[in-house]
Write an enzyme that holds these catalytic residues in place. Sequence first.
Site, PDB file in Angstrom:
ATOM      1  N   CYS A  82      -6.059  -1.046   6.573  1.00 14.51           N
ATOM      2  CA  CYS A  82      -5.641   0.418   5.844  1.00 14.51           C
ATOM      3  C   CYS A  82      -5.328  -0.277   5.211  1.00 14.51           C
ATOM      4  O   CYS A  82      -5.955  -0.330   3.783  1.00 14.51           O
ATOM      5  CB  CYS A  82      -5.184   1.577   6.626  1.00 14.51           C
ATOM      6  SG  CYS A  82      -4.248   1.866   7.472  1.00 14.51           S
ATOM      7  N   HIS A 145      -1.488   5.729   0.851  1.00 14.05           N
ATOM      8  CA  HIS A 145      -1.604   4.446   1.893  1.00 14.05           C
ATOM      9  C   HIS A 145      -0.675   3.043   1.478  1.00 14.05           C
ATOM     10  O   HIS A 145      -0.713   2.199   1.661  1.00 14.05           O
ATOM     11  CB  HIS A 145      -2.740   4.078   2.568  1.00 14.05           C
ATOM     12  CG  HIS A 145      -2.197   4.136   4.382  1.00 14.05           C
ATOM     13  ND1 HIS A 145      -0.976   5.232   4.352  1.00 14.05           N
ATOM     14  CD2 HIS A 145      -2.690   3.399   5.260  1.00 14.05           C
ATOM     15  CE1 HIS A 145      -1.086   4.596   5.984  1.00 14.05           C
ATOM     16  NE2 HIS A 145      -1.436   3.902   6.674  1.00 14.05           N
TER      17      HIS A 145
END
Length: 526
Positions: A82, A145
């Site tokens: 990710c 993120h």
Amino acid sequence: METGLLLLLGLCGLGGRWSLARAEVANATTPPPPNLVLLLMDDMGWGDLGVFGHPSKETPNLDQMAAEGMLFPSFYTANPLCSPSRAALLTGRLPIRNGFYTTNAHARNAYTPQEITGGIPDAELLLPELLKKAGYVNKIVGKWHLGHRPQFHPLRHGFDEWFGSPNCHFGPYDNKEAPNIPVYRDWEMVGRYYEDIKINRKTGEANLTQIYLQEALDFIRAQQARQQPFFLYWAIDATHAPVYASREFLGTSQRGLYGDAVREIDSSVGKILACLRNLGISNNTFVFFTSDNGAALISAPHQAGSNGPFLCGKQTTFEGGMREPAIAWWPGHIPAGQVSHQLSSVMDLFTTSLTLAGLEPPSDRQIDGIDLSPVILQGNLIDRTIFYYRGNEMMAVRVGLYKAHYWTWSNSWEQFSQGIDFCPGQNVSGVTTHEQEEHSKLPLLFHLGRDPGEKFPISFSSAEYQEVMDRISPIVQQHQEALIPGQPQLNVCDKAVMNWAPPGCEKIGKCLKPPPPDPKKCFWPH
């Protein structure tokens, strides 16, 4: 029309310098830059969409989006995990260049859990920062993120608005060993997952996708009312374990909870596209749908999707971990029903978006993304190479229909013996290895047209192998010799930097006391 153009120019900071006559000329010759909408899914697999062959046929809106636009069957992430993938998308650069990797061990996947001390470096130029030069208003909805500490906040890196979280929705935590993850509106937290933003771990019920949908629709309408070009980065995470869906969609899919989440995403995408049509701006809005990495087969079958015919999944550099569903949509510009076999990457969205906005990519650094506008708008094909990285190692390379593995590794025997399997039911002897196997002298070579599942290596002694490797080897050598790695950002962890007291916590009584600093090397097992 003249008034609308002058309003647009004024919002871009140019109105005072233009005469009406010059504005009329500009209106006649220079169309306004398109709005940009990037729809980034989380752990959604190539095979999850009906248009890519899933037998459930439960993605009618995404299938229709593909029918009205262009499908990319050979679209890749820059890393099978990710955080590095997202950093690559927003910088147009491989994670090895932008710092989203670790040197703590060889070829390890690393990301940004809440104990990480690093994040996106200030030296990196992100897409929203650059789009501001063309007058864009930028919003991120969902998962960031790229670091949760104040210096990594998305509003410090070009975004004007944010509703979402710096980390994944893991939890619930006890707020003693670890704090629950915060959810932000712009600069400050407005609550925490499981406390204020509910996710029912037993049933999978959560209203998050509906909230994220409304954030997107409200932003689109607000910018259209202001006649302002906008960039919407819709990075939702419903298909990342623990998977969730709202009550309306629970129990509606043949595929179980994961399918419920996919159906809700499909419905939401349909509503976003309908909003653009209803506002009359669909022909001036470029929309791209994709995922950050392959489906996380470790969570299958209840909490993960499908990678179609491809080998393995998330965490690996086999096709299932790196090849993503991808659709481009722009009515009036992209002819309907197109399929492009262009080798393409999430990094290309950086360069392509800049081109569409009338901007040049930075010239002071290596940009790995290419401009796909000739592909999307004219149906051209561009010669380019796909490099498959895992941490600090180039594991494989694709040139044309051929893929050469220079290293193979799924995960360690130790982890595999504990039931951690990134390739369930897909063991291929000598390929899905549980030791890090180097093949630099004789790479494993596959023809992905004949063998998309990477099951049948081409014989080392064949003329085909020799001919193809004569083409690939110089490309790899040139890439490796020219590569200048960035400073690794994912080496150091410290529980003291977790989300104990994010900005705004004092206003809502959510501040927690952090432990004393104790920095140490992060452990990345795979």
